[in-house]
Motif scaffolding. Sequence first.
Motif, PDB file in Angstrom:
ATOM      1  N   PHE A 138       0.818  -1.212   0.000  1.00  0.00           N
ATOM      2  CA  PHE A 138       0.000   0.000   0.000  1.00  0.00           C
ATOM      3  C   PHE A 138       0.853   1.262   0.000  1.00  0.00           C
ATOM      4  N   LEU A 139       2.050   1.197   0.554  1.00  0.00           N
ATOM      5  CA  LEU A 139       2.965   2.340   0.487  1.00  0.00           C
ATOM      6  C   LEU A 139       3.316   2.636  -0.976  1.00  0.00           C
ATOM      7  N   ILE A 140       3.570   1.588  -1.755  1.00  0.00           N
ATOM      8  CA  ILE A 140       3.904   1.765  -3.172  1.00  0.00           C
ATOM      9  C   ILE A 140       2.678   2.278  -3.933  1.00  0.00           C
ATOM     10  N   TYR A 141       1.501   1.749  -3.613  1.00  0.00           N
ATOM     11  CA  TYR A 141       0.256   2.257  -4.197  1.00  0.00           C
ATOM     12  C   TYR A 141       0.170   3.766  -3.996  1.00  0.00           C
ATOM     13  N   PHE A 142       0.416   4.191  -2.771  1.00  0.00           N
ATOM     14  CA  PHE A 142       0.235   5.591  -2.426  1.00  0.00           C
ATOM     15  C   PHE A 142       1.168   6.497  -3.224  1.00  0.00           C
ATOM     16  N   PHE A 143       2.460   6.185  -3.224  1.00  0.00           N
ATOM     17  CA  PHE A 143       3.405   7.062  -3.902  1.00  0.00           C
ATOM     18  C   PHE A 143       3.244   7.002  -5.428  1.00  0.00           C
ATOM     19  N   THR A 144       2.787   5.874  -5.944  1.00  0.00           N
ATOM     20  CA  THR A 144       2.489   5.811  -7.376  1.00  0.00           C
ATOM     21  C   THR A 144       1.326   6.732  -7.718  1.00  0.00           C
ATOM     22  N   ALA A 145       0.313   6.754  -6.862  1.00  0.00           N
ATOM     23  CA  ALA A 145      -0.825   7.662  -7.072  1.00  0.00           C
ATOM     24  C   ALA A 145      -0.381   9.119  -7.002  1.00  0.00           C
ATOM     25  N   ILE A 146       0.537   9.432  -6.092  1.00  0.00           N
ATOM     26  CA  ILE A 146       1.086  10.788  -6.010  1.00  0.00           C
ATOM     27  C   ILE A 146       1.759  11.148  -7.340  1.00  0.00           C
ATOM     28  N   GLY A 147       2.512  10.220  -7.897  1.00  0.00           N
ATOM     29  CA  GLY A 147       3.175  10.460  -9.173  1.00  0.00           C
ATOM     30  C   GLY A 147       2.202  10.686 -10.310  1.00  0.00           C
ATOM     31  N   ILE A 148       1.092   9.942 -10.325  1.00  0.00           N
ATOM     32  CA  ILE A 148       0.083  10.102 -11.375  1.00  0.00           C
ATOM     33  C   ILE A 148      -0.541  11.491 -11.319  1.00  0.00           C
TER      34      ILE A 148
ATOM     35  N   LEU B 292      -7.284  18.292  -3.967  1.00  0.00           N
ATOM     36  CA  LEU B 292      -6.259  17.681  -3.129  1.00  0.00           C
ATOM     37  C   LEU B 292      -5.592  16.542  -3.883  1.00  0.00           C
ATOM     38  N   LEU B 293      -4.287  16.371  -3.647  1.00  0.00           N
ATOM     39  CA  LEU B 293      -3.593  15.225  -4.229  1.00  0.00           C
ATOM     40  C   LEU B 293      -3.867  13.960  -3.435  1.00  0.00           C
TER      41      LEU B 293
ATOM     42  N   LEU C 265      -8.944   8.489  -7.793  1.00  0.00           N
ATOM     43  CA  LEU C 265      -7.532   8.365  -7.448  1.00  0.00           C
ATOM     44  C   LEU C 265      -7.254   8.953  -6.070  1.00  0.00           C
ATOM     45  N   ALA C 266      -7.937  10.045  -5.735  1.00  0.00           N
ATOM     46  CA  ALA C 266      -7.756  10.657  -4.417  1.00  0.00           C
ATOM     47  C   ALA C 266      -8.162   9.700  -3.304  1.00  0.00           C
ATOM     48  N   ILE C 267      -9.265   8.980  -3.529  1.00  0.00           N
ATOM     49  CA  ILE C 267      -9.732   8.017  -2.522  1.00  0.00           C
ATOM     50  C   ILE C 267      -8.745   6.858  -2.398  1.00  0.00           C
ATOM     51  N   ILE C 268      -8.239   6.361  -3.538  1.00  0.00           N
ATOM     52  CA  ILE C 268      -7.282   5.251  -3.502  1.00  0.00           C
ATOM     53  C   ILE C 268      -6.014   5.655  -2.759  1.00  0.00           C
ATOM     54  N   SER C 269      -5.495   6.850  -3.047  1.00  0.00           N
ATOM     55  CA  SER C 269      -4.269   7.299  -2.382  1.00  0.00           C
ATOM     56  C   SER C 269      -4.501   7.517  -0.892  1.00  0.00           C
ATOM     57  N   ASP C 270      -5.662   8.086  -0.543  1.00  0.00           N
ATOM     58  CA  ASP C 270      -5.979   8.325   0.858  1.00  0.00           C
ATOM     59  C   ASP C 270      -6.115   7.009   1.621  1.00  0.00           C
ATOM     60  N   PHE C 271      -6.804   6.049   1.022  1.00  0.00           N
ATOM     61  CA  PHE C 271      -6.995   4.734   1.639  1.00  0.00           C
ATOM     62  C   PHE C 271      -5.660   4.008   1.803  1.00  0.00           C
ATOM     63  N   SER C 272      -4.807   4.079   0.775  1.00  0.00           N
ATOM     64  CA  SER C 272      -3.514   3.394   0.820  1.00  0.00           C
ATOM     65  C   SER C 272      -2.621   3.985   1.912  1.00  0.00           C
TER      66      SER C 272
END
Length: 405
Positions: free
Chosen positions: A77-87, A204-205, A284-291
């Motif tokens: 989930f850490l990788i999920y989060f930072f990948t979403a930040i990059g997107i 928000l990112l 994407l915001a929800i996925i990053s927040d959840f991750s």
Amino acid sequence: MEFLSDSVIQLDSFITLTLGIIVLFIGIKITARIRFLQKYNIPEPVTGGIFASLAALALYLVGGWEVEYDLFTRDVFLIYFFTAIGINARIAQLLSGGKPLLLLLGLTLTYLVIQDTVGYFSALAIGQPGGVGLLVGSAALAGGHGTAIAWAPTIAEAQGVTNALEIGVAAATIGLVIASLIGGPIASFLLSRHNLESEEDSKLLVGIEYDKEERTSITHLNIMGSILIIHVAMIFGYMLNEILAEMGLKLPLFVSCMMIAILMTNTIPMLFKKVSWPAGSNALAIISDFSLGLFIAMSLMGMQFWEVADLAGPLFFLLAAQVAVTVLFILFVVFPVMGRNYFAAVLSAGFAGFGLGATPTAIANMSAVAKSHGPSPTAFIIVPLVGAFFVDIANSFLLQFFLSL
């Protein structure tokens, strides 16, 4: 679930993930009911994680049972989060972050020198080897668990600190908690004292603002589309990480994935204009927040407070010194240098996060502030770059220098 002995309960990754979701919901419910936690921007997963770790402590004190977690999914989930930040990272935002990025980098390097100087000489002052101070310095605090574990054998050999690993892990764990708790209040103090508000007119990112949560539109298609893009970026990020490792450049996997995601989001939508791209979407915001929430909640719920009891005296003295220096550095150096504005206040919360904890803690701190007071996208771009990339490189040289004294 597996009972390793009469006193140790080991939970597999699936059960650990399920408990992590429960803990995250507990944190959301507690934060929603306690105004104090919202006022001082305490991240919801921090509330839930600390609640769970205290419950584990009670279980240990009452029944002598220890709970161990398989945290593999946490790291995914850490990788999920930072990948979403990059997107979500647009070139325009990266360019606007040029000067602030250089300023933050300079401040961070200065802070690392101060952090290790304080740790090294504070340890000597209480009769401990200087290496103990380095562990309760940039090795465990700015560096986090990974750096502490990596440097513990070197410090143990160089200075005869036989329990270096335990000290490093304990310092990194407690630092994570402290960083999670002081970042929000620091930002709240600065926002209130200087009457600051967000001037950004963007989404928000990470996550969705509290007062807009009930008015968002998310479908199964944009959720699945966002996950697909994240997975593709993660695959190529893993490949990039392997190539860089063979070249002698070791980066955390999430940094490589974030770099690939930034490349993808600034090329694919321009080359294929009909492709539905998730950047800036609520999905994407929800996925990053959840991750991010799951990563923080699972990290904190796995804390075992009883393991640091024997180290309490010297450890807490050194940590108290580091916290005092960090708060003063943020208030009197970071905030003024970064502009004394809303962006600087959000960044101050993030600086507390990666200065005493880890980069995900910094993002969680800033996310809590942004969800209450408004976006600051540049902060979310430059903090991961400095906290996850430059800190590790600087740490290697700095720790080696102090060990040579």
